[in-house]
Design a protein around this motif. Structure first.
Motif, mmCIF file in Angstrom:
data_model
loop_
_atom_site.group_PDB
_atom_site.id
_atom_site.type_symbol
_atom_site.label_atom_id
_atom_site.label_comp_id
_atom_site.label_asym_id
_atom_site.label_seq_id
_atom_site.Cartn_x
_atom_site.Cartn_y
_atom_site.Cartn_z
ATOM 1 N N GLU A 148 0.827 -1.209 0.000
ATOM 2 C CA GLU A 148 0.000 0.000 0.000
ATOM 3 C C GLU A 148 0.858 1.254 0.000
ATOM 4 N N LYS A 149 1.973 1.195 0.749
ATOM 5 C CA LYS A 149 2.896 2.319 0.819
ATOM 6 C C LYS A 149 4.317 1.842 0.538
ATOM 7 N N ILE A 150 5.131 2.765 0.008
ATOM 8 C CA ILE A 150 6.535 2.477 -0.235
ATOM 9 C C ILE A 150 7.361 3.677 0.229
ATOM 10 N N PHE A 151 8.663 3.499 0.242
ATOM 11 C CA PHE A 151 9.588 4.619 0.399
ATOM 12 C C PHE A 151 10.020 5.088 -0.988
ATOM 13 N N VAL A 152 10.174 6.389 -1.150
ATOM 14 C CA VAL A 152 10.768 6.955 -2.357
ATOM 15 C C VAL A 152 11.974 7.775 -1.944
ATOM 16 N N HIS A 206 5.477 5.676 2.906
ATOM 17 C CA HIS A 206 5.885 5.598 4.306
ATOM 18 C C HIS A 206 6.635 6.874 4.666
ATOM 19 N N ALA A 207 7.496 7.322 3.745
ATOM 20 C CA ALA A 207 8.266 8.542 3.928
ATOM 21 C C ALA A 207 8.904 8.901 2.596
ATOM 22 N N TYR A 208 9.265 10.156 2.480
ATOM 23 C CA TYR A 208 10.073 10.616 1.346
ATOM 24 C C TYR A 208 11.471 10.923 1.857
ATOM 25 N N ILE A 209 12.489 10.413 1.145
ATOM 26 C CA ILE A 209 13.890 10.670 1.485
ATOM 27 C C ILE A 209 14.506 11.502 0.372
ATOM 28 N N GLY A 210 14.993 12.690 0.708
ATOM 29 C CA GLY A 210 15.648 13.555 -0.273
ATOM 30 C C GLY A 210 17.146 13.535 -0.083
ATOM 31 N N MET A 211 17.864 13.264 -1.149
ATOM 32 C CA MET A 211 19.335 13.221 -1.115
ATOM 33 C C MET A 211 19.839 14.218 -2.164
ATOM 34 N N GLY A 212 20.672 15.179 -1.742
ATOM 35 C CA GLY A 212 21.023 16.250 -2.666
ATOM 36 C C GLY A 212 19.769 17.017 -3.049
ATOM 37 N N GLN A 213 18.965 17.373 -2.051
ATOM 38 C CA GLN A 213 17.612 17.886 -2.260
ATOM 39 C C GLN A 213 17.592 19.261 -2.927
ATOM 40 N N LEU A 214 16.835 19.352 -4.001
ATOM 41 C CA LEU A 214 16.568 20.635 -4.637
ATOM 42 C C LEU A 214 15.511 21.367 -3.815
ATOM 43 N N ALA A 215 15.807 22.596 -3.395
ATOM 44 C CA ALA A 215 14.852 23.389 -2.622
ATOM 45 C C ALA A 215 14.526 24.700 -3.333
ATOM 46 N N CYS A 248 3.532 13.594 4.739
ATOM 47 C CA CYS A 248 4.153 12.303 5.056
ATOM 48 C C CYS A 248 5.500 12.602 5.691
ATOM 49 N N PRO A 249 6.086 11.661 6.404
ATOM 50 C CA PRO A 249 7.414 11.895 6.979
ATOM 51 C C PRO A 249 8.439 12.238 5.894
ATOM 52 N N VAL A 250 9.372 13.120 6.225
ATOM 53 C CA VAL A 250 10.404 13.576 5.286
ATOM 54 C C VAL A 250 11.759 13.473 5.973
ATOM 55 N N ILE A 251 12.713 12.885 5.270
ATOM 56 C CA ILE A 251 14.083 12.767 5.760
ATOM 57 C C ILE A 251 15.020 13.286 4.678
ATOM 58 N N LEU A 304 9.894 23.603 7.071
ATOM 59 C CA LEU A 304 8.935 22.596 6.618
ATOM 60 C C LEU A 304 8.227 21.924 7.783
ATOM 61 N N GLN A 305 6.920 21.750 7.621
ATOM 62 C CA GLN A 305 6.122 20.988 8.570
ATOM 63 C C GLN A 305 5.806 19.623 7.961
ATOM 64 N N ALA A 306 5.928 18.564 8.764
ATOM 65 C CA ALA A 306 5.639 17.205 8.313
ATOM 66 C C ALA A 306 5.277 16.379 9.534
ATOM 67 N N PRO A 307 4.590 15.234 9.346
ATOM 68 C CA PRO A 307 4.269 14.378 10.495
ATOM 69 C C PRO A 307 5.495 14.023 11.313
#
Length: 371
Positions: free
Chosen positions: A149-153, A175-184, A300-303, A325-328
Motif C-alpha cells: 500500500e505504501k513504499i519509500f521513495v 511511508h516517507a520521502y527521502i531527499g538526497m542532494g535535495q533541490l529546494a 508524510c514523513p520527510v528525511i 517545513l512541517q511534516a508528520p
C-alpha cells in the motif's frame, strides 16, 4: 645433433602450450559477470528482476532486488536529469537489499530506457509534466506489482524534484520521502554555487576558470532559466573544485563505474551518455529554475540526507528550507565527508541511516523476525 633437435622441438612445443594456456585479456563481460555473481540474490524467496515496464506509453526499464519480499519497498529516483543510478547500484546498494526491496528505474530518456526507444519519438515528450506523470505511474505500478500500500521513495538531485512533487501530491502512497542532494530553491542554489566556484578559482589563481565564470555573469538572476550551456560552464569548474564529489575532481569515478554495470549491455552502454545529454537539454534549465520556498508542509514523513560539502545542489539552501517545513515527522542527516554523491561517498553511513532512521517508519512491512 639429433638430441639437440629433439630438445629444441620439445622447447618450442612447450612454449606453444604455455601460449595457448595463457589467460586471455580480462574483458568488460568478464568483469560484469563477476560482479553479477558476487551480488546474486541467493536467499530463498529473494527477488532479482530486470525488466521492461510500460509507463507513459513507452517501455521503461527497472531492476527489482531484495532478500525478502516482506521487507519495505524503496524506489530510487535517479539524478541528472539522465544521470542513471542503476548501473552503479552494484557498488552502493547491495547492503540495502537485506532490509528493503530496492527498485531502480531508468527514467524516460535515460540509460536503458533511452536505448530501448526511438529518441526521435521520445525526446520531444520529455517535459517536466510528463516526467512527473511517469513518476506517479511508476510508483503506482511498484505498489501494485509488489503488493504494498505504501513504499519509500528516495529522490537524488533531479530525482529529489520528482520525489518532492510526488510527496506533495500523493503522501498517502509513502511511508516517507527521502531527499538526497535535495533541490529546494534552484536559482538560489545556482547563485551560491557560482559564487563559491568563482571564489575557489580566484584563490587558486585559475585565470581560465575565472574568465569562464565571469563570462556567464550575471548568473541565475531573475526568472529566466539559465541556458544549459551556461550551467555546464559553471559545473565544469564547480566539479573541478570538489563541489560535486568531495575531495575529487568531478564525477569521473562514478562515470567510469557505469562500465561495470551487469544490467547494461554494450549497446546500452554505448548510448548512456547520449541519453544523459538529451535529458539535460530537455529538462535541466527548467528544473534548476524551480523554487520550493513556498512549500511549507508535506503530509508524510520527510528525511533529508545532505552532503556537508554539496555545492552542486546547495545543501545549505536545502537545510534552510527544511527548517521551515512541517511534516508528520522529519529528520535531517548530515554527511560530513560528502558533497553531492552521498550514497557513493559515504555508503556505510547511508546504509546505517536507511536501516536505523528510515526503515522503522514502515513497521507494518517489516518481518516480525527482523524487527
Amino acid at each position: 645433433m639429433r638430441c639437440f633437435l629433439l630438445l629444441t622441438l620439445l622447447t618450442v612445443a612447450a612454449a606453444g602450450a604455455r601460449a595457448a594456456d595463457a589467460p586471455r585479456p580480462f574483458t568488460r563481460a568478464d568483469a560484469t559477470a563477476a560482479i553479477a555473481d558476487m551480488r546474486k540474490v541467493v536467499v530463498p524467496g529473494g527477488i532479482e528482476r530486470l525488466e521492461k515496464v510500460r509507463i507513459g506509453g513507452i517501455d521503461q526499464w527497472v531492476s527489482i532486488r531484495g532478500n525478502d519480499p516482506r521487507n519495505p519497498v524503496l524506489l530510487m529516483l535517479h539524478g541528472g536529469p539522465g544521470w542513471v543510478a542503476m548501473p552503479t547500484s552494484w557498488y552502493f546498494q547491495r547492503g540495502w537489499e537485506e532490509y528493503f526491496t530496492v527498485v531502480q528505474w531508468d527514467q524516460r530518456g535515460a540509460g536503458k530506457t533511452y536505448a530501448a526507444n526511438d529518441p526521435a519519438t521520445v525526446v520531444p515528450t520529455m517535459t517536466i509534466e510528463r516526467m512527473n506523470a511517469d513518476t506517479e505511474e511508476m510508483v503506482a505500478w511498484v505498489r501494485r506489482e509488489l503488493g504494498k500500500e505504501k513504499i519509500f521513495v528516495l529522490g537524488h538531485s533531479w530525482g529529489s524534484y520528482l520525489g518532492l512533487e510526488l510527496a506533495r501530491k500523493k503522501p498517502e502512497w509513502l511511508h516517507a520521502y527521502i531527499g538526497m542532494g535535495q533541490l529546494a530553491n534552484g536559482p538560489e542554489s545556482e547563485r551560491r554555487g557560482w559564487a563559491w566556484t568563482l571564489q575557489q578559482a580566484q584563490q587558486d589563481g585559475n585565470a581560465e576558470a575565472v574568465a569562464d565564470l565571469q563570462s556567464v555573469a550575471p548568473y541565475a538572476q531573475g526568472s529566466t532559466p539559465v541556458p544549459v550551456a551556461d550551467v555546464m560552464k559553471q559545473r565544469k569548474w564547480l566539479n573541478h573544485y570538489g563541489g560535486m564529489v568531495y575531495g575529487r575532481n568531478g564525477g569521473g569515478a562514478e562515470a567510469a563505474a557505469i562500465k561495470l554495470a551487469p544490467e547494461y549491455t554494450d549497446a546500452d552502454l554505448a548510448k548512456v551518455w547520449q541519453g544523459n545529454e538529451a535529458s539535460e537539454n530537455a529538462l535541466l534549465s527548467d528544473v534548476l529554475n524551480t523554487d520550493f520556498s513556498s512549500v511549507r508542509s508535506i503530509e508524510c514523513p520527510v528525511i533529508l540526507f545532505l552532503g556537508r560539502h554539496d555545492v552542486n545542489v546547495s545543501s545549505t539552501v536545502a537545510a534552510e528550507w527544511f527548517e521551515q517545513l512541517q511534516a508528520p515527522s522529519k529528520r535531517m542527516v548530515w554527511f560530513e565527508n560528502s558533497a553531492h554523491e552521498v550514497m557513493n561517498e559515504e555508503p556505510g553511513k547511508t546504509l546505517l541511516s536507511l536501516v536505523q532512521l528510515v526503515r522503522p517508519l514502515a513497521e507494518d512491512d517489516i518481518p516480525a523476525t527482523a524487527r
